[in-house]
Write an enzyme that holds these catalytic residues in place. Structure first.
Site, PDB file in Angstrom:
ATOM      1  N   ASN A  10      22.882  38.149  13.718  1.00 19.94           N
ATOM      2  CA  ASN A  10      22.836  37.127  14.766  1.00 19.94           C
ATOM      3  C   ASN A  10      21.674  36.212  14.409  1.00 19.94           C
ATOM      4  O   ASN A  10      20.524  36.549  14.624  1.00 19.94           O
ATOM      5  CB  ASN A  10      22.606  37.792  16.138  1.00 19.94           C
ATOM      6  CG  ASN A  10      22.425  36.772  17.246  1.00 19.94           C
ATOM      7  OD1 ASN A  10      22.673  35.577  17.045  1.00 19.94           O
ATOM      8  ND2 ASN A  10      21.993  37.232  18.409  1.00 19.94           N
ATOM      9  N   LYS A  12      20.849  33.430  15.617  1.00 27.33           N
ATOM     10  CA  LYS A  12      20.267  32.707  16.765  1.00 27.33           C
ATOM     11  C   LYS A  12      20.073  31.223  16.400  1.00 27.33           C
ATOM     12  O   LYS A  12      20.911  30.671  15.710  1.00 27.33           O
ATOM     13  CB  LYS A  12      18.975  33.383  17.200  1.00 27.33           C
ATOM     14  CG  LYS A  12      19.175  34.885  17.421  1.00 27.33           C
ATOM     15  CD  LYS A  12      18.060  35.540  18.162  1.00 27.33           C
ATOM     16  CE  LYS A  12      18.388  37.018  18.355  1.00 27.33           C
ATOM     17  NZ  LYS A  12      17.431  37.714  19.182  1.00 27.33           N
ATOM     18  N   HIS A  95      25.203  37.222  25.054  1.00 26.88           N
ATOM     19  CA  HIS A  95      23.893  37.689  24.576  1.00 26.88           C
ATOM     20  C   HIS A  95      22.870  37.535  25.708  1.00 26.88           C
ATOM     21  O   HIS A  95      22.964  36.595  26.508  1.00 26.88           O
ATOM     22  CB  HIS A  95      23.476  36.875  23.351  1.00 26.88           C
ATOM     23  CG  HIS A  95      22.282  37.454  22.668  1.00 26.88           C
ATOM     24  ND1 HIS A  95      21.005  37.252  23.132  1.00 26.88           N
ATOM     25  CD2 HIS A  95      22.176  38.270  21.589  1.00 26.88           C
ATOM     26  CE1 HIS A  95      20.162  37.913  22.355  1.00 26.88           C
ATOM     27  NE2 HIS A  95      20.840  38.537  21.411  1.00 26.88           N
ATOM     28  N   GLU A  97      20.018  36.401  25.713  1.00 23.64           N
ATOM     29  CA  GLU A  97      19.349  35.088  25.718  1.00 23.64           C
ATOM     30  C   GLU A  97      20.228  34.052  26.413  1.00 23.64           C
ATOM     31  O   GLU A  97      19.723  33.174  27.120  1.00 23.64           O
ATOM     32  CB  GLU A  97      19.009  34.682  24.276  1.00 23.64           C
ATOM     33  CG  GLU A  97      17.856  35.522  23.743  1.00 23.64           C
ATOM     34  CD  GLU A  97      17.885  35.790  22.244  1.00 23.64           C
ATOM     35  OE1 GLU A  97      18.588  35.081  21.498  1.00 23.64           O
ATOM     36  OE2 GLU A  97      17.182  36.728  21.816  1.00 23.64           O
ATOM     37  N   GLU A 167      22.416  46.037  23.642  1.00 26.75           N
ATOM     38  CA  GLU A 167      21.124  45.496  23.235  1.00 26.75           C
ATOM     39  C   GLU A 167      20.131  45.574  24.392  1.00 26.75           C
ATOM     40  O   GLU A 167      20.112  44.678  25.252  1.00 26.75           O
ATOM     41  CB  GLU A 167      21.279  44.032  22.822  1.00 26.75           C
ATOM     42  CG  GLU A 167      22.218  43.828  21.663  1.00 26.75           C
ATOM     43  CD  GLU A 167      21.884  42.568  20.891  1.00 26.75           C
ATOM     44  OE1 GLU A 167      21.659  42.669  19.694  1.00 26.75           O
ATOM     45  OE2 GLU A 167      21.810  41.492  21.504  1.00 26.75           O
ATOM     46  N   GLY A 173      13.740  41.522  19.439  1.00 25.33           N
ATOM     47  CA  GLY A 173      12.688  40.691  18.875  1.00 25.33           C
ATOM     48  C   GLY A 173      11.284  41.196  19.156  1.00 25.33           C
ATOM     49  O   GLY A 173      10.305  40.485  18.935  1.00 25.33           O
ATOM     50  N   SER A 213      15.806  44.984  17.385  1.00 21.71           N
ATOM     51  CA  SER A 213      14.858  45.386  16.325  1.00 21.71           C
ATOM     52  C   SER A 213      15.439  46.423  15.373  1.00 21.71           C
ATOM     53  O   SER A 213      14.721  47.303  14.894  1.00 21.71           O
ATOM     54  CB  SER A 213      13.532  45.869  16.933  1.00 21.71           C
ATOM     55  OG  SER A 213      12.949  44.837  17.712  1.00 21.71           O
TER      56      SER A 213
HETATM   57  P1  PGA Z   1      16.444  41.445  16.894  1.00 25.86           P
HETATM   58  O1  PGA Z   1      17.602  40.700  17.710  1.00 25.86           O
HETATM   59  O2  PGA Z   1      17.127  42.253  15.816  1.00 25.86           O
HETATM   60  O3  PGA Z   1      15.600  40.339  16.341  1.00 25.86           O
HETATM   61  O4  PGA Z   1      15.726  42.317  17.854  1.00 25.86           O
HETATM   62  C1  PGA Z   1      18.802  41.350  18.018  1.00 25.86           C
HETATM   63  C2  PGA Z   1      19.674  40.454  18.844  1.00 25.86           C
HETATM   64  O5  PGA Z   1      19.152  39.766  19.749  1.00 25.86           O
HETATM   65  O6  PGA Z   1      20.898  40.399  18.640  1.00 25.86           O
END
Ligand code: PGA
Length: 250
Positions: A10, A12, A95, A97, A167, A173, A213
């Site tokens: 992903n 982003k 997601h 976000e 998630e 992140g 992560s």
């Molecule tokens: P990350 O993001 O691996 O940077 O924690 C995962 C995601 O938001 O899909």
């Protein structure tokens, strides 16, 4: 039944089209694991470039969002038909976000999921709890609600082909990964929820990823769990490390 693992990046809001091409070229010789479905979830403006750049490889491309109407006066949105025509196979939906910053609701995500199936796209529906919800002990209640609303009016045959990404928001992140046991517990809970909505065949077929992560150092332990069928990877998908995750079983 054995489910094929699915490792998806992903990206982003990262990588210009020029950078996207360079990243695909960097990863190209590294990501061909015949045991794994590999997906790059990329910004809309990168889709054409990335679809072109992965031609002849086993990599598929995902969009990071999509609108649920067919066409018309929705300035700034992208339709399912546009994604299909551009060569996209998967769509990351819901997601945290998007739910958080852009106020997407489970009802809207449900409409998008239904549209995906109408157009032959595979949804990757994200769900996950906040730290506060985990501490309140309502993780599974919250996620069951996200899954139940997200899958309203989705048939069992459609659900069998879908992907759900668990998630935990507190792990995204932050470098704070859920332990493999914590991740497995929720992924199993999601599978049980699918069995309740549909039946055990559907629950056994649907693929459930962990995200938050995930990196080369922790992917083996996570991917060894019986209900974790893959990963949705943010930060680590933007570098060569992504290939180490794809090749987790080598
Ligand atoms: P990350 O993001 O691996 O940077 O924690 C995962 C995601 O938001 O899909």
């Amino acid at each position: 039944m054995s489910r094929r693992k699915i490792i998806a990046g992903n990206w982003k809001m990262n990588e210009t089209p020029t950078e996207a091409k360079a990243l695909v070229e960097l990863l190209k010789p590294l990501v061909n694991n015949p045991d794994v479905d590999v997906v790059y979830g990329v910004p809309a403006i990168d889709i054409t470039t990335v679809v072109e750049a992965v031609k002849g490889t086993n990599v598929q491309v995902a969009a990071e969002n999509m609108y649920f109407e067919e066409k018309g006066a929705y300035t700034g949105e992208i339709s399912p038909a546009m994604l299909v025509d551009a060569g996209v196979k998967y769509v990351i939906l819901g997601h945290s976000e998007r739910r958080g910053y852009f106020h997407e609701t489970s009802e809207e995500i449900n409409k998008k999921i239904l549209k995906c199936f109408e157009h032959g796209l595979t949804p990757i529906m994200c769900c996950g709890e906040s730290l506060e919800q985990r501490e309140q002990g309502i993780t599974m209640d919250w996620i069951r609600q996200q899954v139940k609303v997200g899958f309203q009016h989705v048939t069992a045959d459609q659900a069998k082909t879908a992907v759900i990404a668990y998630e935990p928001i507190w792990a995204i992140g932050t470098g704070k990964t859920a332990t493999a046991d914590q991740a497995e517990e929720v992924c199993k809970g999601i599978r049980d929820c699918i069995a309740e909505i549909y039946d055990t065949d559907t629950a056994e077929a649907i693929r459930i990823q962990y995200g938050g992560s995930m990196k080369a150092a922790n992917c083996k332990e996570l991917l060894a769990k019986p209900d974790i069928d893959g990963g949705l990877i943010g930060g680590a998908s933007l570098k060569a490390e992504f290939a180490e995750i794809v090749n987790y079983n080598k």
